[in-house]
Motif scaffolding. Structure first.
Motif, PDB file in Angstrom:
ATOM      1  N   UNK A  74       0.820  -1.224   0.000  1.00  0.00           N
ATOM      2  CA  UNK A  74       0.000   0.000   0.000  1.00  0.00           C
ATOM      3  C   UNK A  74       0.845   1.261   0.000  1.00  0.00           C
ATOM      4  N   UNK A  75       2.108   1.163   0.440  1.00  0.00           N
ATOM      5  CA  UNK A  75       2.989   2.328   0.366  1.00  0.00           C
ATOM      6  C   UNK A  75       3.748   2.376  -0.968  1.00  0.00           C
ATOM      7  N   UNK A 117      -3.705  -4.312   3.112  1.00  0.00           N
ATOM      8  CA  UNK A 117      -2.312  -4.476   2.729  1.00  0.00           C
ATOM      9  C   UNK A 117      -1.518  -5.479   3.553  1.00  0.00           C
ATOM     10  N   UNK A 118      -2.172  -6.182   4.468  1.00  0.00           N
ATOM     11  CA  UNK A 118      -1.392  -7.071   5.347  1.00  0.00           C
ATOM     12  C   UNK A 118      -1.233  -8.481   4.833  1.00  0.00           C
ATOM     13  N   UNK A 119      -2.072  -8.863   3.886  1.00  0.00           N
ATOM     14  CA  UNK A 119      -2.078 -10.257   3.441  1.00  0.00           C
ATOM     15  C   UNK A 119      -1.953 -10.296   1.918  1.00  0.00           C
ATOM     16  N   UNK A 120      -1.076 -11.182   1.435  1.00  0.00           N
ATOM     17  CA  UNK A 120      -0.950 -11.410  -0.004  1.00  0.00           C
ATOM     18  C   UNK A 120      -1.519 -12.787  -0.308  1.00  0.00           C
ATOM     19  N   UNK A 121      -2.360 -12.875  -1.336  1.00  0.00           N
ATOM     20  CA  UNK A 121      -2.977 -14.148  -1.712  1.00  0.00           C
ATOM     21  C   UNK A 121      -2.478 -14.562  -3.083  1.00  0.00           C
ATOM     22  N   UNK A 122      -2.237 -15.857  -3.261  1.00  0.00           N
ATOM     23  CA  UNK A 122      -1.741 -16.370  -4.544  1.00  0.00           C
ATOM     24  C   UNK A 122      -2.721 -17.400  -5.094  1.00  0.00           C
ATOM     25  N   UNK A 123      -3.008 -17.290  -6.392  1.00  0.00           N
ATOM     26  CA  UNK A 123      -3.862 -18.266  -7.086  1.00  0.00           C
ATOM     27  C   UNK A 123      -2.964 -19.315  -7.725  1.00  0.00           C
ATOM     28  N   UNK A 124      -3.224 -20.575  -7.400  1.00  0.00           N
ATOM     29  CA  UNK A 124      -2.381 -21.644  -7.904  1.00  0.00           C
ATOM     30  C   UNK A 124      -3.121 -22.572  -8.858  1.00  0.00           C
ATOM     31  N   UNK A 125      -2.375 -23.009  -9.874  1.00  0.00           N
ATOM     32  CA  UNK A 125      -2.873 -24.033 -10.793  1.00  0.00           C
ATOM     33  C   UNK A 125      -2.553 -25.417 -10.240  1.00  0.00           C
ATOM     34  N   UNK A 126      -1.356 -25.524  -9.660  1.00  0.00           N
ATOM     35  CA  UNK A 126      -0.878 -26.850  -9.224  1.00  0.00           C
ATOM     36  C   UNK A 126      -0.139 -26.728  -7.902  1.00  0.00           C
ATOM     37  N   UNK A 127      -0.628 -27.234  -6.794  1.00  0.00           N
ATOM     38  CA  UNK A 127      -1.956 -27.810  -6.622  1.00  0.00           C
ATOM     39  C   UNK A 127      -3.010 -26.710  -6.594  1.00  0.00           C
ATOM     40  N   UNK A 128      -4.144 -26.964  -7.247  1.00  0.00           N
ATOM     41  CA  UNK A 128      -5.173 -25.939  -7.416  1.00  0.00           C
ATOM     42  C   UNK A 128      -5.677 -25.402  -6.088  1.00  0.00           C
ATOM     43  N   UNK A 129      -5.613 -24.087  -5.922  1.00  0.00           N
ATOM     44  CA  UNK A 129      -6.102 -23.491  -4.688  1.00  0.00           C
ATOM     45  C   UNK A 129      -5.545 -22.102  -4.491  1.00  0.00           C
ATOM     46  N   UNK A 130      -5.792 -21.561  -3.300  1.00  0.00           N
ATOM     47  CA  UNK A 130      -5.326 -20.222  -2.950  1.00  0.00           C
ATOM     48  C   UNK A 130      -4.527 -20.330  -1.660  1.00  0.00           C
ATOM     49  N   UNK A 131      -3.399 -19.630  -1.610  1.00  0.00           N
ATOM     50  CA  UNK A 131      -2.617 -19.584  -0.367  1.00  0.00           C
ATOM     51  C   UNK A 131      -2.426 -18.140   0.043  1.00  0.00           C
ATOM     52  N   UNK A 132      -2.474 -17.918   1.351  1.00  0.00           N
ATOM     53  CA  UNK A 132      -2.342 -16.577   1.912  1.00  0.00           C
ATOM     54  C   UNK A 132      -1.030 -16.452   2.674  1.00  0.00           C
TER      55      UNK A 132
END
Lengths: 395, 114
Positions: A74-75, A117-132
């Motif tokens: 955010x900065x 702005x405290x958490x970054x989320x990633x979209x994954x193909x393999x293994x399918x899902x989201x991680x924070x």
């Protein structure tokens, strides 16, 4: 100015003999005019500034950056880079170095940063899902496997930030939209909308954060979810826009981004048709379609909403078309470079940066005169990201 | 590009047809060195937009020897030329001659992508 600085230094030097580092330390600067360019094959970023249109430096060692994207803290001091190989890298734009890096999956597609702005989320193909991940340290916080209604893990696309530090994303294989509220990491709340349609390839949120829109590859249509009233469920818009005609081959998937402030309209690339679809943002009905010269990939609205600039899939990726949004027609066709992969306006739209992969250049254009202002060498450039994104909802 | 593809097809016909009946397509020298470089570029970057720059997979499946070797090569050549309707795999026959598609499939199956 320069003389005054010299005098000031002359006065200060004898008083501060124990600070030799100060001489090496550059002038402090802001980050508001910075552009970050992905060099997809080399696995590096170029950090450039858009005031004088120069490259400031390169940050290497980010892994496989084909199809990489990034978001900003955010900065606007740090970029979080999502690599194809599952790497998540935090890059310091001022010191131009890698601040932290984790390899968090086998194959990733993109990500988002929470409203606060405290958490970054990633979209994954393999293994399918989201991680924070914790945005400060990249420590893992939460994993959400994207197991669809069919019982299988799905690839995730269209991950964006939503209100109250939530996230929305879409399951490609099983055709679902999920809303994630991670406020209690021990018991994250997930609202699932299955059966939205076949093969949703990307999704994004409108600039006001209210509507989440997913594009379908397997059907002619898009899916709309009102995030103010998610209980009303997803609705189909532009259903059957292909009018049952055989789709044309799609050599590169379109992207849903760059919606900006196009007045009452939202511009969407058709899939398998060489058209840009224009939708009314209130009624969500089609108000027109603009024939263009190939499969549109990025349709990016200039920040003043008067024009949109469009890039195309192979084999038309040497062209860029400019759409006049008052007349809903093509105003100009340019050939600014070979294999144009991405377009990014300066925050107020007086310039556009575009990456010409096969020319190994980033081209800076004056958007009013439609003329080239500068051409910066870059190694197979793809995505270009203005730090103005730090203050926008969605990707 | 389609012109070049057509030229390559013509070359194939000339090589394969008169005076050399029954000769296996293996005798075809395949694309020229310059064209090969273009094809590898296409593979890495344009096929790579779905299959990954390193062919490790993306929206499309990985195209690695381990995943492709058990499959029928001719069927893979057909996949490249005709695409797979109903999936994002597009047909490349307007861009690539058959010998060119075969060249790419051989590189992939044998793990020889330069």
């Amino acid at each position: 100015m320069r003389r005054r600085t010299a005098i000031a230094l002359g006065l200060a030097a004898p008083l501060l003999p124990s600070r030799p580092a100060a001489a090496a330390c550059p002038e402090p600067r802001g980050t508001g005019d910075l552009f970050v360019i992905v060099e997809r094959a080399r696995g590096s970023l170029l950090i450039a500034e858009s005031t004088g249109n120069t490259v400031l430096g390169r940050v290497e060692g980010l892994g496989d950056l084909s199809h990489a994207s990034l978001v900003f803290s955010r900065d606007a001091r740090f970029a979080f880079v999502f690599g194809r190989d599952g790497g998540l890298s935090k890059v310091d734009l001022l010191e131009r170095r890698l601040a932290a890096r984790v390899v968090q999956a086998g194959n990733a597609i993109g990500g988002a940063i929470a409203q606060d702005g405290r958490v970054v989320a990633v979209a994954n193909y393999e293994p399918g899902g989201v991680r924070l991940f914790d945005a400060a340290t990249l420590a893992p916080l939460l994993e959400v496997p994207a197991v669809g209604a069919d019982g299988k893990r799905s690839k995730v696309v269209g991950l964006v930030d939503t209100a109250d530090n939530g996230f929305a994303f879409t399951l490609w294989d099983s055709g679902e939209i999920w809303l994630l509220d991670p406020s209690d990491p021990a018991a994250p709340r997930i609202t699932k909308f299955p059966g939205i349609g076949s093969l949703p390839y990307d999704a994004n949120v409108t600039p006001d954060g209210r509507f989440y829109v997913a594009g379908l590859f397997g059907e002619d249509g898009l899916v709309l979810l009102d995030l103010w009233h998610p209980e009303t469920g997803p609705k189909r818009i532009l259903d059957g826009y292909g009018r049952g005609e055989e789709p044309l081959p799609v050599y590169k998937m379109p992207h849903l981004e760059g919606w900006g402030a196009a007045g009452e309209h939202l511009l969407l690339p058709a899939v398998g048709r060489h058209e840009v679809l224009v939708v009314d943002r209130r009624s969500w009905r089609e108000v027109g379609r603009i024939p263009v010269l190939g499969q549109p990939v990025f349709v990016v609205v200039r920040p003043d909403g008067r024009e949109a600039w469009v890039s195309f899939a192979h084999p038309k990726n040497g062209a860029v078309q400019i759409l006049d949004l008052e007349r809903l027609s093509v105003a100009a066709t340019l050939t600014p470079g070979r294999a144009v992969l991405h377009l990014e306006f300066t925050p107020r739209g007086e310039r556009l940066w575009l990456s010409a992969r096969d020319d190994d250049r980033v081209v800076v254009m004056d958007t009013r005169r439609r003329a080239v202002l500068a051409s910066l060498p870059a190694d197979k450039p793809s995505g270009i990201f203005s730090t103005a994104r730090a203050h926008r909802i969605g990707s | 590009m389609p012109e070049r593809a057509a030229a390559a097809t013509l070359l194939l016909l000339l090589l394969a047809a008169p005076g050399r009946p029954g000769e296996a397509p293996a005798a075809d020298p395949g694309p020229s060195a310059a064209r090969r470089a273009e094809l590898v570029h296409l593979l890495r970057h344009d096929c790579g937009s779905c299959h990954g720059l390193t062919m490790n997979g993306g929206l499309g499946p990985p195209l690695l020897p381990a995943t492709l070797a058990p499959k029928d090569r001719e069927a893979l050549v057909v996949t490249v030329l005709e695409g797979r309707p109903g999936t994002p795999m597009p047909p490349w026959k307007h861009e690539l001659a058959e010998a060119e598609a075969r060249y790419l499939v051989d590189l992939l199956v044998e793990g020889r992508v330069p």
